[in-house]
Write a protein that holds these residues in place. Structure first.
Motif, short mmCIF file in Angstrom:
data_model
loop_
_atom_site.label_atom_id
_atom_site.label_comp_id
_atom_site.label_asym_id
_atom_site.label_seq_id
_atom_site.Cartn_x
_atom_site.Cartn_y
_atom_site.Cartn_z
N LEU A 1 0.84 -1.19 0.00
CA LEU A 1 0.00 0.00 0.00
C LEU A 1 0.87 1.23 0.00
N PRO A 2 0.34 2.34 -0.50
CA PRO A 2 1.10 3.59 -0.39
C PRO A 2 1.44 3.84 1.07
N GLN A 3 2.70 4.19 1.33
CA GLN A 3 3.16 4.34 2.71
C GLN A 3 2.51 5.51 3.41
N ASN B 1 7.67 4.67 -1.84
CA ASN B 1 6.48 5.14 -1.13
C ASN B 1 5.46 4.03 -0.93
N ARG B 2 5.91 2.77 -0.86
CA ARG B 2 5.00 1.65 -0.69
C ARG B 2 5.38 0.85 0.56
N GLN B 3 4.34 0.30 1.23
CA GLN B 3 4.54 -0.46 2.45
C GLN B 3 3.81 -1.80 2.33
N GLU B 4 4.49 -2.88 2.66
CA GLU B 4 3.89 -4.21 2.64
C GLU B 4 3.17 -4.47 3.95
N ILE B 5 1.96 -5.01 3.88
CA ILE B 5 1.20 -5.41 5.07
C ILE B 5 1.20 -6.94 5.11
N LEU B 6 1.80 -7.50 6.14
CA LEU B 6 1.95 -8.95 6.25
C LEU B 6 0.73 -9.62 6.86
N SER B 7 0.12 -8.98 7.85
CA SER B 7 -1.07 -9.57 8.47
C SER B 7 -1.96 -8.48 9.01
N GLY B 8 -3.21 -8.87 9.26
CA GLY B 8 -4.21 -7.92 9.74
C GLY B 8 -5.30 -7.68 8.72
N LEU B 9 -5.04 -8.09 7.48
CA LEU B 9 -6.03 -7.98 6.40
C LEU B 9 -6.17 -9.32 5.72
N SER B 10 -7.36 -9.58 5.20
CA SER B 10 -7.61 -10.79 4.42
C SER B 10 -7.46 -10.47 2.94
N GLU B 11 -7.14 -11.48 2.16
CA GLU B 11 -7.02 -11.29 0.72
C GLU B 11 -8.33 -10.76 0.15
N ALA C 1 -13.82 0.89 10.46
CA ALA C 1 -13.16 0.39 11.67
C ALA C 1 -11.66 0.41 11.44
N PHE C 2 -10.93 0.68 12.53
CA PHE C 2 -9.48 0.65 12.46
C PHE C 2 -9.02 -0.79 12.63
N ARG C 3 -8.17 -1.26 11.74
CA ARG C 3 -7.68 -2.64 11.78
C ARG C 3 -6.16 -2.64 11.98
N PRO C 4 -5.68 -3.04 13.16
CA PRO C 4 -4.23 -3.13 13.38
C PRO C 4 -3.60 -4.13 12.41
N CYS C 5 -2.41 -3.83 11.94
CA CYS C 5 -1.71 -4.66 10.96
C CYS C 5 -0.24 -4.81 11.34
N ILE C 6 0.37 -5.88 10.84
CA ILE C 6 1.81 -6.07 10.97
C ILE C 6 2.43 -5.70 9.63
N LEU C 7 3.39 -4.79 9.68
CA LEU C 7 4.02 -4.30 8.47
C LEU C 7 5.25 -5.11 8.13
N GLY C 8 5.53 -5.19 6.83
CA GLY C 8 6.72 -5.88 6.34
C GLY C 8 7.68 -4.89 5.70
N ARG C 9 8.18 -5.28 4.56
CA ARG C 9 9.16 -4.46 3.85
C ARG C 9 8.52 -3.19 3.30
N HIS C 10 9.36 -2.19 3.08
CA HIS C 10 8.90 -0.98 2.41
C HIS C 10 9.98 -0.50 1.46
N SER C 11 9.55 0.11 0.40
CA SER C 11 10.48 0.71 -0.56
C SER C 11 9.78 1.89 -1.20
#
Length: 87
Positions: free
Chosen positions: A13-15, A52-62, A40-50
């Motif tokens: 996602l855009p960072q 202006n983009r940020q990877e979300i590893l968990s907290g969202l479903s496909e 609703a606010f959904r807490p997430c675990i973030l992964g790599r970023h590069s």
């Protein structure tokens, strides 16, 4: 504006914008209900970023939709609501 999560690794996602920190938790807003007029606010675990983009590893479903525009406005409304509930 909304974005949908897809893929096996995580959603990039855009960072700036949809990823926020509220009360020490990092996450995104997701629409709720049939009409999608509440959020609703959904807490997430973030992964790599590069860049202006940020990877979300968990907290969202496909395929799950996240708010990608005006998320800061939703954060402000949530904070004001929580302050009113504490009074």
């Amino acid at each position: 504006m909304f974005r949908q999560r897809s893929g096996n690794r995580g959603q990039a996602l855009p960072q700036v914008g949809p990823i926020l920190e509220i009360e020490g938790k990092t996450g995104v807003f997701v629409p709720e209900g049939e009409q999608g007029h509440t959020f609703a606010f959904r807490p997430c675990i973030l992964g790599r970023h590069s860049d202006n983009r940020q990877e979300i590893l968990s907290g969202l479903s496909e395929g799950e939709t996240v708010v990608s525009k005006d998320a800061f406005m939703l954060k402000s409304e949530l904070i004001l609501q929580n302050e009113a509930d504490e009074d």
